[in-house]
Design an enzyme around this catalytic site. Structure first.
Site, PDB file in Angstrom:
ATOM      1  N   LYS A   8      -0.840   0.283   9.518  1.00 51.59           N
ATOM      2  CA  LYS A   8      -0.838  -0.488   8.275  1.00 51.59           C
ATOM      3  C   LYS A   8       0.404  -1.367   8.146  1.00 51.59           C
ATOM      4  CE  LYS A   8      -4.769   0.541   6.430  1.00 51.59           C
ATOM      5  NZ  LYS A   8      -5.822  -0.503   6.468  1.00 51.59           N
TER       6      LYS A   8
ATOM      7  N   TYR B 176      -1.736   6.155  10.874  1.00 53.77           N
ATOM      8  CA  TYR B 176      -2.221   5.253   9.826  1.00 53.77           C
ATOM      9  C   TYR B 176      -1.097   4.351   9.307  1.00 53.77           C
ATOM     10  CZ  TYR B 176      -4.617   4.072   5.397  1.00 53.77           C
ATOM     11  OH  TYR B 176      -5.202   3.431   4.329  1.00 53.77           O
TER      12      TYR B 176
END
Length: 306
Positions: free
Chosen positions: A169, A165
């Site tokens: 991001k 993640y």
């Protein structure tokens, strides 16, 4: 001053629930025609249902707005292209793209499979790339566009168990930085939202109901809207959550110059405090600015020896 989106068309991905739903509703309340994109899967990306998107459309139509439900998987470029074609057929333009869709597959890096790593990158990073690529030429021809990426403090600062993640991001910040340069002369502004809200993404992490209530999706959407209108900034990383708003910047220290005879690992280590010193640190807006700084230091050194 009232921000409005009359006669504009917006696409919000992952708009069936949580932040995306909140973003879409507010855009519609302020006059935008909104595409409600949502695959309707679980938090980890499995499954799918169009009902959530249809429910948001019904809510928007209920207060007199216009909306269109779409179930495209943003990680599939062909499905995204069909979504854009459907939008253009219906409304003939696209002014705003909010790349919000995402999934979570949290595990420590040691236990994380490569499939779980790439699945998260496919949705967050490539999903944003696919959607942005699909609207890019449309916005260039219009000479107008507003694109918002969704980053996270997990990417900018790290978070245990979120290597996949966090990588996705932070990559979106890099994508924004280059698109800002390439879109500027076409009237395309690209910004990034770093939200924190009490959505299903955090339901296993925060159990205190009062805290979840404070971290409202609406407070984040208030920040998002400022990145979408005609007076939006460019290259902003806007952080929003629980009524707090801040911006994140990437700084580079002034650094030092070492002459050729001192360009060794040992000398770099000996001078690390000066290299890290915050005095004179700057925000750069293009990669060549760093190169210019180093070259100028080298040239100044050699001139001083001449």
């Amino acid at each position: 001053m009232t921000i409005n989106f009359e006669n504009q068309v917006a696409i919000v991905t992952g708009a069936g629930n949580g932040l995306g739903r909140s973003h879409a509703l507010e855009l519609a309340k302020r006059g935008a025609k909104v595409v409600i994109n949502d695959l309707g899967g679980a938090r980890d990306g499995t499954g799918g249902s169009s009902q959530a998107a249809k429910d948001v459309v019904a809510t928007i139509e209920g207060f007199g707005g216009e909306a269109l439900a779409n179930g495209a998987n943003v990680s599939d470029a062909e499905q995204v292209a069909q979504m854009i074609e459907e939008t253009m057929t219906r409304w003939g333009r696209i002014d705003v793209l909010v790349n919000n869709a995402g999934i979570l597959r949290d595990k420590t890096f040691a236990k994380m499979s490569l499939d779980d790593f790439t699945a998260v990158l496919d949705v967050h990073l490539m999903g944003s790339v696919n959607c942005t690529k699909a609207v890019w030429d449309i916005m260039r021809e219009q000479n107008y566009g507003r694109i918002v990426m969704t980053t996270s403090s997990s990417g900018m600062y790290g978070n245990f168990g979120q290597a996949n993640y966090g990588a996705a991001k932070m990559a979106l910040v890099g994508l924004m930085n280059t698109l800002v340069l390439e879109g500027k002369k076409y009237g395309i502004n690209v910004n990034t939202l770093a939200p924190t809200a009490g959505t299903r993404m955090l339901e296993d992490i925060i159990e205190d109901e009062q805290v979840m209530d404070i971290m409202s999706v609406e407070s984040v959407t208030a920040g998002l809207i400022t990145l979408c209108d005609k007076d939006a900034p460019n290259r902003s990383i806007l952080c929003a959550g629980a009524g707090g708003y801040a911006t994140t910047h990437i700084y580079e220290t002034e650094g030092i110059y070492l002459p050729p005879e001192d360009q060794t690992p040992e000398q770099v280590r000996l001078n690390i405090d000066a290299i890290n010193a915050a005095d004179g640190e700057r925000i750069y807006t293009a990669g060549f600015e760093q190169t210019n700084k180093f070259v100028e230091k080298a040239i100044a050194h050699f001139k001083s020896k001449a």
